[in-house]
Each structure stands twice: as C-alpha cells, then as structure tokens.
Design an enzyme around this catalytic site. Structure first.
Site, PDB file in Angstrom:
ATOM      1  N   ALA A 177       0.842  -1.204   0.000  1.00  0.00           N
ATOM      2  CA  ALA A 177       0.000   0.000   0.000  1.00  0.00           C
ATOM      3  C   ALA A 177       0.868   1.240   0.000  1.00  0.00           C
ATOM      4  O   ALA A 177       2.039   1.197   0.376  1.00  0.00           O
ATOM      5  CB  ALA A 177      -0.910   0.020   1.234  1.00  0.00           C
ATOM      6  N   GLN A 178       0.265   2.322  -0.416  1.00  0.00           N
ATOM      7  CA  GLN A 178       0.785   3.657  -0.205  1.00  0.00           C
ATOM      8  C   GLN A 178       0.272   4.003   1.186  1.00  0.00           C
ATOM      9  O   GLN A 178      -0.934   4.096   1.393  1.00  0.00           O
ATOM     10  CB  GLN A 178       0.182   4.547  -1.298  1.00  0.00           C
ATOM     11  CG  GLN A 178       0.608   5.992  -1.381  1.00  0.00           C
ATOM     12  CD  GLN A 178       0.538   6.794  -0.123  1.00  0.00           C
ATOM     13  OE1 GLN A 178       1.580   7.127   0.448  1.00  0.00           O
ATOM     14  NE2 GLN A 178      -0.639   7.120   0.352  1.00  0.00           N
ATOM     15  N   TYR A 222      -5.957   8.589   2.515  1.00  0.00           N
ATOM     16  CA  TYR A 222      -5.456   7.252   2.868  1.00  0.00           C
ATOM     17  C   TYR A 222      -6.549   6.452   3.605  1.00  0.00           C
ATOM     18  O   TYR A 222      -6.808   5.287   3.272  1.00  0.00           O
ATOM     19  CB  TYR A 222      -4.204   7.386   3.744  1.00  0.00           C
ATOM     20  CG  TYR A 222      -3.749   6.102   4.387  1.00  0.00           C
ATOM     21  CD1 TYR A 222      -3.167   5.086   3.636  1.00  0.00           C
ATOM     22  CD2 TYR A 222      -3.896   5.899   5.766  1.00  0.00           C
ATOM     23  CE1 TYR A 222      -2.745   3.903   4.233  1.00  0.00           C
ATOM     24  CE2 TYR A 222      -3.477   4.720   6.365  1.00  0.00           C
ATOM     25  CZ  TYR A 222      -2.911   3.724   5.605  1.00  0.00           C
ATOM     26  OH  TYR A 222      -2.510   2.552   6.190  1.00  0.00           O
ATOM     27  N   PHE A 274       4.554  17.296  17.950  1.00  0.00           N
ATOM     28  CA  PHE A 274       3.636  18.300  17.393  1.00  0.00           C
ATOM     29  C   PHE A 274       2.468  18.479  18.361  1.00  0.00           C
ATOM     30  O   PHE A 274       1.729  17.542  18.624  1.00  0.00           O
ATOM     31  CB  PHE A 274       3.162  17.878  15.998  1.00  0.00           C
ATOM     32  CG  PHE A 274       4.297  17.797  15.013  1.00  0.00           C
ATOM     33  CD1 PHE A 274       4.864  18.955  14.493  1.00  0.00           C
ATOM     34  CD2 PHE A 274       4.835  16.570  14.645  1.00  0.00           C
ATOM     35  CE1 PHE A 274       5.934  18.890  13.604  1.00  0.00           C
ATOM     36  CE2 PHE A 274       5.901  16.493  13.760  1.00  0.00           C
ATOM     37  CZ  PHE A 274       6.458  17.649  13.242  1.00  0.00           C
TER      38      PHE A 274
HETATM   39  N1  LIG Z   1       2.355   0.689   9.992  1.00  0.00           N
HETATM   40  C1  LIG Z   1       1.159   0.847  10.528  1.00  0.00           C
HETATM   41  O1  LIG Z   1       1.033   1.339  11.655  1.00  0.00           O
HETATM   42  C2  LIG Z   1      -0.081   0.417   9.775  1.00  0.00           C
HETATM   43  C3  LIG Z   1      -1.323   0.644  10.382  1.00  0.00           C
HETATM   44  C4  LIG Z   1      -2.472   0.252   9.720  1.00  0.00           C
HETATM   45  C5  LIG Z   1      -2.393  -0.384   8.491  1.00  0.00           C
HETATM   46  N2  LIG Z   1      -1.180  -0.571   7.908  1.00  0.00           N
HETATM   47  C6  LIG Z   1      -1.147  -1.236   6.598  1.00  0.00           C
HETATM   48  O2  LIG Z   1      -0.230  -2.306   6.652  1.00  0.00           O
HETATM   49  C7  LIG Z   1       0.371  -2.490   5.377  1.00  0.00           C
HETATM   50  C8  LIG Z   1       1.890  -2.506   5.515  1.00  0.00           C
HETATM   51  O3  LIG Z   1       2.324  -1.265   6.034  1.00  0.00           O
HETATM   52  P1  LIG Z   1       3.810  -1.022   6.527  1.00  0.00           P
HETATM   53  O4  LIG Z   1       3.743  -0.188   7.741  1.00  0.00           O
HETATM   54  O5  LIG Z   1       4.541  -2.310   6.567  1.00  0.00           O
HETATM   55  O6  LIG Z   1       4.355  -0.070   5.358  1.00  0.00           O
HETATM   56  P2  LIG Z   1       5.588  -0.261   4.365  1.00  0.00           P
HETATM   57  O7  LIG Z   1       5.626   0.987   3.537  1.00  0.00           O
HETATM   58  O8  LIG Z   1       6.807  -0.674   5.083  1.00  0.00           O
HETATM   59  O9  LIG Z   1       5.094  -1.488   3.477  1.00  0.00           O
HETATM   60  C9  LIG Z   1       4.359  -1.348   2.308  1.00  0.00           C
HETATM   61  C10 LIG Z   1       5.046  -2.202   1.239  1.00  0.00           C
HETATM   62  O10 LIG Z   1       4.265  -2.121   0.033  1.00  0.00           O
HETATM   63  C11 LIG Z   1       5.157  -1.898  -1.056  1.00  0.00           C
HETATM   64  N3  LIG Z   1       4.426  -1.181  -2.096  1.00  0.00           N
HETATM   65  C12 LIG Z   1       3.956   0.095  -2.050  1.00  0.00           C
HETATM   66  N4  LIG Z   1       3.333   0.400  -3.205  1.00  0.00           N
HETATM   67  C13 LIG Z   1       3.403  -0.721  -3.989  1.00  0.00           C
HETATM   68  C14 LIG Z   1       2.964  -1.050  -5.299  1.00  0.00           C
HETATM   69  N5  LIG Z   1       2.290  -0.161  -6.048  1.00  0.00           N
HETATM   70  N6  LIG Z   1       3.216  -2.281  -5.776  1.00  0.00           N
HETATM   71  C15 LIG Z   1       3.878  -3.196  -5.055  1.00  0.00           C
HETATM   72  N7  LIG Z   1       4.334  -2.948  -3.798  1.00  0.00           N
HETATM   73  C16 LIG Z   1       4.100  -1.727  -3.276  1.00  0.00           C
HETATM   74  C17 LIG Z   1       6.299  -1.077  -0.487  1.00  0.00           C
HETATM   75  O11 LIG Z   1       7.483  -1.148  -1.251  1.00  0.00           O
HETATM   76  C18 LIG Z   1       6.454  -1.716   0.895  1.00  0.00           C
HETATM   77  O12 LIG Z   1       7.343  -2.811   0.857  1.00  0.00           O
HETATM   78  C19 LIG Z   1      -0.161  -1.364   4.491  1.00  0.00           C
HETATM   79  O13 LIG Z   1      -1.231  -1.878   3.737  1.00  0.00           O
HETATM   80  C20 LIG Z   1      -0.674  -0.340   5.470  1.00  0.00           C
HETATM   81  O14 LIG Z   1      -1.737   0.422   4.917  1.00  0.00           O
HETATM   82  C21 LIG Z   1      -0.020  -0.187   8.525  1.00  0.00           C
END
Ligand SMILES: NC(=O)c1ccc[n+]([C@@H]2O[C@H](COP(=O)([O-])OP(=O)(O)OC[C@H]3O[C@@H](n4cnc5c(N)ncnc54)[C@H](O)[C@@H]3O)[C@@H](O)[C@H]2O)c1
Length: 309
Positions: free
Chosen positions: A75-76, A142, A202
């Site tokens: 995800a973005q 988002y 912040f």
């Molecule tokens: N970190 C948090 O606190 C949190 C909270 C709620 C939900 N999430 C969700 O968990 C998931 C993972 O988040 P994270 O914190 O590990 O973030 P992260 O940015 O480390 O991981 C996202 C991964 O997706 C890949 N990616 C992004 N765009 C892509 C595309 N178009 N095609 C293929 N790969 C792509 C990135 O390279 C990355 O490896 C996401 O879906 C995010 O929305 C995270």
C-alpha cells in the site's frame, strides 16, 4: 501452504513473511520496493518486483505461483502524501487492491487477508476504544482508500464467494519500521535520539494513539490463515498512549536525557485513537501480548544495531 504476500519487503509484510516461512509455509512476494527494502526480503521466499497497479503482471505472477492464501499488505501508507497526491494514493490502494483481488479470484485462491487501518478509517467522534461497528468517517484520502479496499473485499465476498479477513491495525511499531517515513513515531524518535538529536512533538504531547507491537500483528496474520472468514477485526491494544509517554519510553530505552521540542499542532491529526480488540479475541483467539515498554526496548535495540539507526 502456498501464501503470496504483497508488500513483503515492507515493515509489517516482511515480518509476516519470516513467520510464515518459519512455520513451514511456502511464500511468494510481490513488492515494487517503493518503500520496502531489499534487505527485508527473506531469501527463502520467491520475489517478484512489480507494482500491484500493473494488473496483467500481477495476474501473471498469480498464475505462476498459484497461491492458496493472499496476504495483501502492499500500500501507499503515507497519510500526508495521500492528501497531497490523492490520485497516486487511490491508484495504489484502490486500483492496486482490485488487481490483487481479481488475480486471486481468477486463480481461485482460498482466502485473502487484507491489512486495513483502525487508525485511519474511523476518524474522530467515535467511541474509544472504537469497536468495528462504529461508522467509518475517514479524515484523509489514505483512510478513504483503505476503507474502499475493505468495501471491495466485502463485495467480492458477496459476488464471488471469496473468503477474506480484514484486519484493521492500530499503530503498529517494532523492528524494521522506517525511521525516515512520515508515520512510526517510535522509530522516528529512536532514530533521532540515537543520533543525539532532540525529536519534535507536534502539539503539547497529549494526543493519543494505540500502539500494537509488530510481533502481535504477525500472530493475528497466522491465526487468520484458518479463522475469521468474512470478518473485519481490530488489531490493537485498546490502550491509549500519549505522544509524551512514547517520548519518555523511547528516551528511557535510549538513555536520552533531553526534553522534546514542542512544535505546532499539525492540521488534520486525529486527537485520540484507540481500537477495541475484543472481537479479535472472540473470533481469532488473538490478544496483544507485548507490553509497550518491552516493545519499545526491542525496537530501540534493533534501531541501534541496524544500519538505518
Ligand atoms: N504501519 C502501521 O502502523 C499500519 C497501520 C495500519 C495499516 N497498515 C497497513 O499495513 C500495510 C503494511 O504497512 P507497513 O507499515 O509495513 O508499510 P511499508 O511501507 O513498510 O510497506 C508497504 C510495502 O508495500 C510496497 N508497495 C507500495 N506500493 C506498492 C505497489 N504499487 N506495488 C507493489 N508494492 C508496493 C512497499 O514497497 C512496501 O514494501 C499497508 O497496507 C498499510 O496500509 C499499517
């Protein structure tokens, strides 16, 4: 079983990949390495470097790998970027999610696990801790795009009998979180303090978030392989932690004695956020197990030892 993890080079996805492999599953990864790191890639997984927005390429990988379970974590996930570039956010989080869903449906994957966001879909003005049936009123693009992803999973459940579990994560923290990103205050604070720099809070430090350790999130993803079909489940602690408490915990773990810089409140930041995890306990038998201060210590140690630290 064969599991395809999108976003498997990222913070949460790579921790899930490691665990699935350790549990004896076969894992394939799709990631475009836009925010993920090559160094997070487990060499025992097969890796396909491509964007989930390329529907044809995604389908080709699915046809090659024939996954039984699809864990959709790509995800973005930069809230500010989503507001500045809404089309880019929607392309990845909505169109990309559709590519993954369509490809999974075409190869008849048994089940999907989708990572949604408890912090972003609910918005303000909901009860705290927030139960899953609170009406989502996202405050960012988002939040809207993650919620749209959920709606498509439920639609595919109704139209095509696709099995899925939607996990709404609270604020996840732990090893491999990017300290240079926009989210992930633990990693950002730790990184600065380890360099001897004073982090900025912040506002006055009284905003709250629900911090769940990445190892606990991984456990929810293990349980969801066999349980929770058709469910949308909060994965958090039900506990609110203030920015000041995070600062103090990280400072104690680092051994940093200086106070924070207090900056201007940032427009659009949710004041309080905390999800009710009781349904995940009922349905998955999942509970958070890692105490916040212990999780912070592990994260700081990781950061101290890693090249990014
Ligand atoms: N970190 C948090 O606190 C949190 C909270 C709620 C939900 N999430 C969700 O968990 C998931 C993972 O988040 P994270 O914190 O590990 O973030 P992260 O940015 O480390 O991981 C996202 C991964 O997706 C890949 N990616 C992004 N765009 C892509 C595309 N178009 N095609 C293929 N790969 C792509 C990135 O390279 C990355 O490896 C996401 O879906 C995010 O929305 C995270």
């Amino acid at each position: 079983m064969k599991i395809l993890v999108t976003g498997g080079a990222g913070f949460i996805g790579s921790n899930i990949v490691d665990r699935y492999l350790a549990d004896g599953h076969e894992v394939a990864i799709i990631d475009d390495l836009s925010t993920g790191r090559r160094s997070n890639l487990n060499p025992d997984a097969s890796f396909h470097e491509l964007s989930i927005t390329d529907a044809e390429a995604v389908l080709a990988v699915f046809e090659q790998e024939m996954p039984e379970v699809v864990s959709h974590h790509a995800a973005q996930m930069d809230v500010r970027r989503s507001v500045a570039e809404p089309q880019f956010d929607a392309e990845t989080n909505i169109i990309g999610t559709l590519s993954v869903l369509e490809a999974g449906r075409r190869v008849e994957a048994r089940k999907f696990i989708f990572s949604s966001s408890g912090g972003a879909v609910y918005g303000d003005g909901v009860p705290l801790p927030t139960p899953e049936d609170a009406c989502p009123e996202p405050l960012s693009h988002y939040g809207a795009s993650k919620f749209a992803g959920e709606v498509y999973f439920r639609l595919y459940g109704r139209l095509y009998d696709v099995r899925y579990t939607i996990l709404r994560y609270a604020n996840v923290y732990g090893p491999r979180q990017n300290p240079h990103g926009e989210a992930g205050v633990n990693a950002i604070f730790a990184n600065l303090m380890l360099r001897g720099e004073r982090p900025t809070i912040f506002g006055t430090g009284d905003k709250t978030r629900d911090y769940v350790y990445v190892g606990d999130v991984v456990e929810a993803n293990v349980l969801a392989l066999e349980r929770g079909d058709g469910e949308t489940l909060n994965i958090g602690t039900g506990v609110q932690t203030t920015d000041q408490e995070v600062y103090d915990a990280v400072a104690a773990a680092v051994g940093f004695g200086e106070p924070p810089i207090y900056g201007e409140e940032r427009a659009g930041d949710i004041r309080r956020s905390c999800v009710d995890p009781s349904r995940a306990k009922e349905v998955l038998g999942w509970e958070p197990t890692v105490d916040f201060h212990d999780g912070v210590r592990i994260t700081v140690e990781y950061q101290r030892e890693s090249e990014v630290g």
